[in-house]
Scaffold this motif. Sequence first.
Motif: not given
Length: 175
Positions: A99-101, A103-110, A114-124, A130-132
Amino acid sequence: MCEGSATNTEHLEQGWEETVALFERRGLPESSYENLDEESYDILPGPLTVPGELDLDALETSGTGVVVDGDLTVGGNIVNVDDGCPALIVLGDLRARVTILSGEFSPELVGGTLHGAVVAPAYLDLAQDVDPASVLVPEVLRADGEDCPRGFDAPRVHGGRLLSRIDEGLPVVLG
């Protein structure tokens, strides 16, 4: 679109009041859905499996978005490029290989995990484990100091090249 536990996975359009009632039956606090548009949503019973890509921009829905009442597993990409595309709300666990997120495209509600590798800005405030470079093809990685167009802020990911590869049907994930 999806394979469910039953053979019929029809969209059931519900008004905002019915959608809120579903959230309440699942024990979700109001703070978890208060920022959603107060409109109708298509409700799909889970668990659901999408064997390939789930393109939210091309998703045909009669409501503002889709609520999966249960778990959702996606075998390919979940693509959300258009800011006006339908919302995807998962009340169970969301499983994806990577999952690559931004700020402008992030989940509103889960509602689950969220399972699997996540690449997202820290503020989310999502666990990035994981290292991208360990999960993404080198062509979509940013070089040190390289800017990314359109404000895509997933760490070390060049959003323009990522979206171009997805559009061209080229792999973005290693292996």
